[in-house]
Design a protein around this motif. Structure first.
Motif, PDB file in Angstrom:
ATOM      1  N   GLN A   1       0.999  -1.203  -0.044  1.00 46.76           N
ATOM      2  CA  GLN A   1      -0.156   0.067  -0.034  1.00 46.76           C
ATOM      3  C   GLN A   1       0.859   1.326   0.065  1.00 46.76           C
ATOM      4  O   GLN A   1       0.667   2.139  -0.783  1.00 46.76           O
ATOM      5  CB  GLN A   1      -1.020  -0.060   1.153  1.00 46.76           C
ATOM      6  CG  GLN A   1      -1.926   1.110   1.469  1.00 46.76           C
ATOM      7  CD  GLN A   1      -2.468   1.142   2.462  1.00 46.76           C
ATOM      8  OE1 GLN A   1      -2.212   0.548   3.486  1.00 46.76           O
ATOM      9  NE2 GLN A   1      -3.635   1.983   2.557  1.00 46.76           N
ATOM     10  N   GLN A   2       2.166   1.350   0.751  1.00 50.47           N
ATOM     11  CA  GLN A   2       2.856   2.367   0.955  1.00 50.47           C
ATOM     12  C   GLN A   2       3.614   2.646  -0.425  1.00 50.47           C
ATOM     13  O   GLN A   2       3.711   3.626  -0.858  1.00 50.47           O
ATOM     14  CB  GLN A   2       3.746   2.124   2.250  1.00 50.47           C
ATOM     15  CG  GLN A   2       4.601   3.439   2.513  1.00 50.47           C
ATOM     16  CD  GLN A   2       5.430   3.415   3.848  1.00 50.47           C
ATOM     17  OE1 GLN A   2       5.450   2.117   4.200  1.00 50.47           O
ATOM     18  NE2 GLN A   2       6.247   4.367   4.064  1.00 50.47           N
TER      19      GLN A   2
ATOM     20  N   GLY B   1       1.560   3.723  -3.012  1.00 49.72           N
ATOM     21  CA  GLY B   1       1.029   5.179  -2.838  1.00 49.72           C
ATOM     22  C   GLY B   1      -0.528   4.935  -2.953  1.00 49.72           C
ATOM     23  O   GLY B   1      -1.405   6.132  -3.047  1.00 49.72           O
ATOM     24  N   VAL B   2      -1.200   3.893  -2.348  1.00 47.23           N
ATOM     25  CA  VAL B   2      -2.588   3.877  -2.342  1.00 47.23           C
ATOM     26  C   VAL B   2      -3.259   4.470  -1.146  1.00 47.23           C
ATOM     27  O   VAL B   2      -2.823   4.481  -0.151  1.00 47.23           O
ATOM     28  CB  VAL B   2      -3.025   2.309  -2.264  1.00 47.23           C
ATOM     29  CG1 VAL B   2      -4.630   2.082  -2.138  1.00 47.23           C
ATOM     30  CG2 VAL B   2      -2.394   1.425  -3.538  1.00 47.23           C
ATOM     31  N   GLN B   3      -4.296   5.326  -1.580  1.00 51.48           N
ATOM     32  CA  GLN B   3      -4.959   6.326  -0.524  1.00 51.48           C
ATOM     33  C   GLN B   3      -6.396   5.967  -0.251  1.00 51.48           C
ATOM     34  O   GLN B   3      -7.024   6.394   0.450  1.00 51.48           O
ATOM     35  CB  GLN B   3      -4.582   7.685  -0.820  1.00 51.48           C
ATOM     36  CG  GLN B   3      -3.167   7.988  -0.710  1.00 51.48           C
ATOM     37  CD  GLN B   3      -2.902   9.359  -1.085  1.00 51.48           C
ATOM     38  OE1 GLN B   3      -3.807  10.068  -1.436  1.00 51.48           O
ATOM     39  NE2 GLN B   3      -1.651   9.884  -1.149  1.00 51.48           N
ATOM     40  N   GLY B   4      -6.973   5.148  -1.247  1.00 54.68           N
ATOM     41  CA  GLY B   4      -8.403   4.867  -1.263  1.00 54.68           C
ATOM     42  C   GLY B   4      -8.901   3.594  -1.979  1.00 54.68           C
ATOM     43  O   GLY B   4      -7.775   3.209  -2.840  1.00 54.68           O
ATOM     44  N   TYR B   5      -9.903   3.131  -1.667  1.00 52.05           N
ATOM     45  CA  TYR B   5     -10.152   1.843  -2.042  1.00 52.05           C
ATOM     46  C   TYR B   5     -11.437   1.907  -2.959  1.00 52.05           C
ATOM     47  O   TYR B   5     -12.287   2.687  -2.448  1.00 52.05           O
ATOM     48  CB  TYR B   5     -10.565   0.728  -1.036  1.00 52.05           C
ATOM     49  CG  TYR B   5      -9.259   0.668  -0.068  1.00 52.05           C
ATOM     50  CD1 TYR B   5      -8.121  -0.073  -0.575  1.00 52.05           C
ATOM     51  CD2 TYR B   5      -9.268   1.179   1.175  1.00 52.05           C
ATOM     52  CE1 TYR B   5      -6.987  -0.174   0.446  1.00 52.05           C
ATOM     53  CE2 TYR B   5      -8.389   1.226   2.030  1.00 52.05           C
ATOM     54  CZ  TYR B   5      -7.158   0.400   1.653  1.00 52.05           C
ATOM     55  OH  TYR B   5      -5.923   0.363   2.513  1.00 52.05           O
TER      56      TYR B   5
ATOM     57  N   THR C   1      -8.517   0.302  -5.487  1.00 55.71           N
ATOM     58  CA  THR C   1      -7.556   0.784  -6.226  1.00 55.71           C
ATOM     59  C   THR C   1      -7.047  -0.591  -6.860  1.00 55.71           C
ATOM     60  O   THR C   1      -6.647  -1.528  -6.277  1.00 55.71           O
ATOM     61  CB  THR C   1      -6.363   1.725  -5.669  1.00 55.71           C
ATOM     62  OG1 THR C   1      -7.083   2.709  -5.002  1.00 55.71           O
ATOM     63  CG2 THR C   1      -5.335   1.762  -6.627  1.00 55.71           C
TER      64      THR C   1
END
Length: 155
Positions: free
Chosen positions: A101-102, A105-109, A111
């Motif tokens: 995730q880091q 750069g996943v910030q929302g779902y 993705t």
């Protein structure tokens, strides 16, 4: 009337069975190895499977359809990176998913990243091909977006 009901039930079971035949990996290292062997990119699905409404909708409208199943078998290695609130996950899977995730750069779902994974000296690096999320319009609309990313890979 009984014949119609039996036929509809059979048809539903066949369609549902086709959608469930897909292999979703949770171990990214295993998926990378298979992707390299089969020369297919990874489709990394970042999801909150038991709480994210858009993730559930994407699953229902696209990822569990026969059209998607046929496309996926031909084009990608499927990887589910889940961030559930109620379902148990091992510490190893939670750690792996947090790192990915880091890294992405996943910030929302939801993705969805399309990437080629390369493992060298025990470390895996990813070559990103593109990302998307929920796309309205069912399997055809979603697959059109996905095919655009995969077409870039072939250039």
């Amino acid at each position: 009337m009984k014949k119609i009901i039996v036929f509809l039930l059979f048809t539903f079971c066949v369609i549902e069975g086709q959608a469930q035949e897909l292999k979703w990996f949770t171990d990214v290292k295993e998926a990378v190895a298979i992707g390299n062997k089969e020369k297919k990119p990874l489709m990394l699905f970042f999801t909150g499977s038991d709480w994210c409404g858009w993730c559930i909708r994407l699953q229902k409208e696209v990822l569990k359809t026969p059209e998607f199943a046929k496309w996926a078998k031909e084009n990608v290695i499927l990887v589910e990176l889940d961030y559930p609130r109620k379902q148990y996950q091992t510490a190893e899977i939670r750690r792996q998913n947090a790192e990915l995730q880091q890294a992405f750069g996943v910030q929302g779902y939801p993705t969805v990243f399309f990437a080629k994974g390369v493992t060298k000296n025990g470390k895996t690096n990813f070559e990103g091909l593109g990302s998307t999320g929920y796309v309205a319009g069912g399997p055809a609309a979603w697959l059109a977006v996905a095919n655009g990313f995969l077409a870039q890979k072939k250039k």
